[in-house]
Design a protein around this motif. Structure first.
Motif, PDB file in Angstrom:
ATOM      1  N   ASP A  51      89.597  37.625 101.810  1.00 36.42           N
ATOM      2  CA  ASP A  51      89.561  39.078 101.722  1.00 36.42           C
ATOM      3  C   ASP A  51      90.389  39.702 102.846  1.00 36.42           C
ATOM      4  O   ASP A  51      90.257  39.330 104.014  1.00 36.42           O
ATOM      5  N   GLY A  52      91.249  40.652 102.478  1.00 32.90           N
ATOM      6  CA  GLY A  52      92.001  41.396 103.478  1.00 32.90           C
ATOM      7  C   GLY A  52      93.102  40.628 104.170  1.00 32.90           C
ATOM      8  O   GLY A  52      93.618  41.075 105.205  1.00 32.90           O
ATOM      9  N   PHE A  53      93.514  39.478 103.615  1.00 29.74           N
ATOM     10  CA  PHE A  53      94.559  38.658 104.229  1.00 29.74           C
ATOM     11  C   PHE A  53      95.917  39.257 103.849  1.00 29.74           C
ATOM     12  O   PHE A  53      96.477  38.958 102.805  1.00 29.74           O
ATOM     13  N   VAL A 207      88.386  37.669 107.520  1.00 27.41           N
ATOM     14  CA  VAL A 207      89.602  38.387 107.930  1.00 27.41           C
ATOM     15  C   VAL A 207      89.487  39.874 107.616  1.00 27.41           C
ATOM     16  O   VAL A 207      89.892  40.730 108.408  1.00 27.41           O
ATOM     17  N   ASP A 208      88.907  40.194 106.478  1.00 20.68           N
ATOM     18  CA  ASP A 208      88.697  41.592 106.115  1.00 20.68           C
ATOM     19  C   ASP A 208      87.752  42.268 107.110  1.00 20.68           C
ATOM     20  O   ASP A 208      88.006  43.395 107.558  1.00 20.68           O
ATOM     21  N   GLY A 209      86.684  41.586 107.466  1.00 21.70           N
ATOM     22  CA  GLY A 209      85.739  42.164 108.415  1.00 21.70           C
ATOM     23  C   GLY A 209      86.372  42.465 109.754  1.00 21.70           C
ATOM     24  O   GLY A 209      86.153  43.526 110.347  1.00 21.70           O
ATOM     25  N   SER A 210      87.190  41.539 110.244  1.00 21.40           N
ATOM     26  CA  SER A 210      87.882  41.765 111.516  1.00 21.40           C
ATOM     27  C   SER A 210      88.877  42.910 111.409  1.00 21.40           C
ATOM     28  O   SER A 210      88.988  43.744 112.315  1.00 21.40           O
ATOM     29  N   SER A 253      94.796  36.806  98.222  1.00 23.84           N
ATOM     30  CA  SER A 253      93.949  37.829  98.833  1.00 23.84           C
ATOM     31  C   SER A 253      93.915  39.032  97.913  1.00 23.84           C
ATOM     32  O   SER A 253      94.719  39.158  96.985  1.00 23.84           O
ATOM     33  N   ASP A 254      92.968  39.910  98.156  1.00 25.90           N
ATOM     34  CA  ASP A 254      92.760  41.061  97.280  1.00 25.90           C
ATOM     35  C   ASP A 254      93.576  42.278  97.686  1.00 25.90           C
ATOM     36  O   ASP A 254      93.883  43.131  96.849  1.00 25.90           O
ATOM     37  N   ALA A 373      99.250  41.947  99.349  1.00 22.08           N
ATOM     38  CA  ALA A 373      98.387  40.778  99.505  1.00 22.08           C
ATOM     39  C   ALA A 373      99.214  39.498  99.566  1.00 22.08           C
ATOM     40  O   ALA A 373     100.447  39.514  99.482  1.00 22.08           O
ATOM     41  N   THR A 374      98.508  38.373  99.689  1.00 23.64           N
ATOM     42  CA  THR A 374      99.120  37.055  99.848  1.00 23.64           C
ATOM     43  C   THR A 374      98.950  36.213  98.592  1.00 23.64           C
ATOM     44  O   THR A 374      97.908  36.255  97.945  1.00 23.64           O
ATOM     45  N   PHE A 375      99.971  35.434  98.262  1.00 26.44           N
ATOM     46  CA  PHE A 375      99.878  34.406  97.226  1.00 26.44           C
ATOM     47  C   PHE A 375     100.606  33.161  97.697  1.00 26.44           C
ATOM     48  O   PHE A 375     101.815  33.188  97.950  1.00 26.44           O
ATOM     49  N   PHE A 376      99.866  32.064  97.836  1.00 23.38           N
ATOM     50  CA  PHE A 376     100.426  30.741  98.107  1.00 23.38           C
ATOM     51  C   PHE A 376      99.842  29.778  97.077  1.00 23.38           C
ATOM     52  O   PHE A 376      98.718  29.964  96.609  1.00 23.38           O
TER      53      PHE A 376
END
Length: 427
Positions: A51-53, A207-210, A253-254, A373-376
């Protein structure tokens, strides 16, 4: 990573993100489910959401495992979340291939005027009631076609949305550390062939929380990125040690994250505070307005438009840009509202007396790049050393279905052709 930092992050993940009160951490297992003979021959997909990456976090914070694995496999320059770029709508989009306006989860909190009920992501009764969710999630698609699936905390995975829960799942909680989640996945993959899940969805919130609490450009967020990155490295190594054939990983990630201007927020127009005339739904990066007297919508829109500041835009829902798929023409569940007030990043709408977080998301990712967002992806089914251009997250669903050999049984918004190029050609 030093032991002291690991301890800090473990405590951080178990306290800052954990729910209050007692939480049920027991796994749920649906009995009498088995892989078909055909399913046992299919590849495995472990789909991981952090989340949130944000799209640039891996390089920005040198996430060594993710960079190494994605460099060996497939790496997108970025992935566009669907609008609005918030958690529940986009996790359900990733797992169904539908835009939020098409699957109905249009916000983390909303009201359904037909049902005369509110949905809140924090309400367990809502979260586990599949009637709120449109579309067929990937685990449901797999289960219908004789393939066992499992999920660790993905949005909606404890519900019966689409008709089938995963065979193995947990009611949502944030008590498990990333390493503990890795252990759960490995336990599933050690099961006998007929009971072993071929599709696993896995969720990390740290990661989203931070990003929310400290902001995207802080040591705390960097540490959270490394915490998850270490878990990914651990997961891949332990999967390799199992010796299973054809295990593939999709890391997504979202949405991203941006530091917002919480010191001088926008005031909600005074006229909208009249509860007899309006219902308003404020996620701070998007203010949705429902006008109770349908005949007054155009007049209200005109007045809001005339009195707005340069820090936000006002749209009739039917006039919202088509590419956002969030207007009247797309609102299949009539949950969005007729007027939308959209602040320009980093501005937010904030009610008097309310507080906000340092970092937020929800803005249009085509205008605010920090939302991307991220895609790997890596594994035997994926090409090696491939970098692809930006694409919309609706297209992940048909990609995963293709790898698993699943037939998509209802219309979706995603297209296989967008990501088919990431797969190796079949002999």
């Amino acid at each position: 990573m030093k032991q002291g930092l690991q301890f800090f992050l473990l405590i951080f993940s178990l306290t800052f993100f954990a729910q209050k009160g007692n939480v049920d951490t027991t796994q749920v297992v649906i009995p009498n489910r088995y892989n078909s003979v055909e399913a046992q021959t299919k590849p495995y997909v472990i789909m991981i959401s952090t989340d949130g990456f944000r799209y640039d976090y891996a390089k920005k914070y040198n996430a060594e495992n993710l960079l190494r694995l994605s460099n060996e496999g497939v790496q997108a320059k970025a992935m566009f979340p669907s609008y609005p770029s918030i958690t529940f709508p986009n996790h359900w989009t990733l797992i169904t291939g539908l835009y939020p306006s098409h699957h109905g989860l249009i916000d983390n909190f909303f009201y359904d005027y037909k049902r005369k009920e509110s949905y809140a992501m924090s309400d367990k009764k809502n979260a586990e009631d599949g009637s709120w969710y449109g579309g067929t999630p990937l685990w449901g698609l797999a289960e219908k076609q004789g393939m066992v699936s499992a999920s660790l905390m993905w949005v909606g995975s404890a519900s019966d949305a689409g008709g089938k829960r995963p065979t193995y799942y947990y009611p949502y909680h944030e008590k498990f550390s990333p390493s503990e989640k890795v252990d759960k996945v490995i336990e599933w993959l050690k099961l006998p062939m007929d009971k072993r899940p071929h599709f696993i969805s896995l969720y990390f919130p740290e990661v989203d929380g931070s990003g929310h609490h400290f902001g995207p450009d802080t040591k705390e967020t960097e540490d959270a990125v490394h915490l998850v990155d270490n878990a990914i490295g651990e997961l891949v190594q332990e999967v390799n040690d199992l010796g299973l054939k054809n295990v593939n990983f999709v890391f997504v990630s979202d949405h991203g994250m941006i530091k917002v201007d919480g010191g001088s927020p926008l005031e909600i127009p005074a006229m909208l505070l009249n509860k007899d005339k309006f219902d308003i739904y404020n996620s701070q990066t998007l203010l949705r307005v429902y006008v109770k007297n349908q005949d007054k919508v155009k007049n209200v829109y005109k007045e809001l438009k005339e009195n707005k500041t340069d820090d936000y835009e006002v749209y009739l829902d039917k006039k919202l840009p088509k590419y956002l798929h969030f207007g009247t023409r797309d609102d299949r569940y009539n949950r969005i509202g007729q007027i939308l007030l959209i602040p320009k990043a980093p501005k937010i709408f904030l009610e008097k007396g309310k507080k906000t977080s340092v970092g937020k998301h929800g803005y249009n990712p085509k205008i605010v790049p920090e939302m991307k967002a991220t895609f790997f992806a890596w594994g035997p089914e994926f090409k090696n050393n491939l970098v692809i251009d930006e694409f919309a997250n609706i297209n992940v669903y048909p990609l995963v279905a293709e790898i698993l050999g699943l037939k998509i049984d209802q219309p979706i918004d995603g297209k296989l052709k967008v990501l088919k190029k990431t797969l190796k050609e079949k002999n």
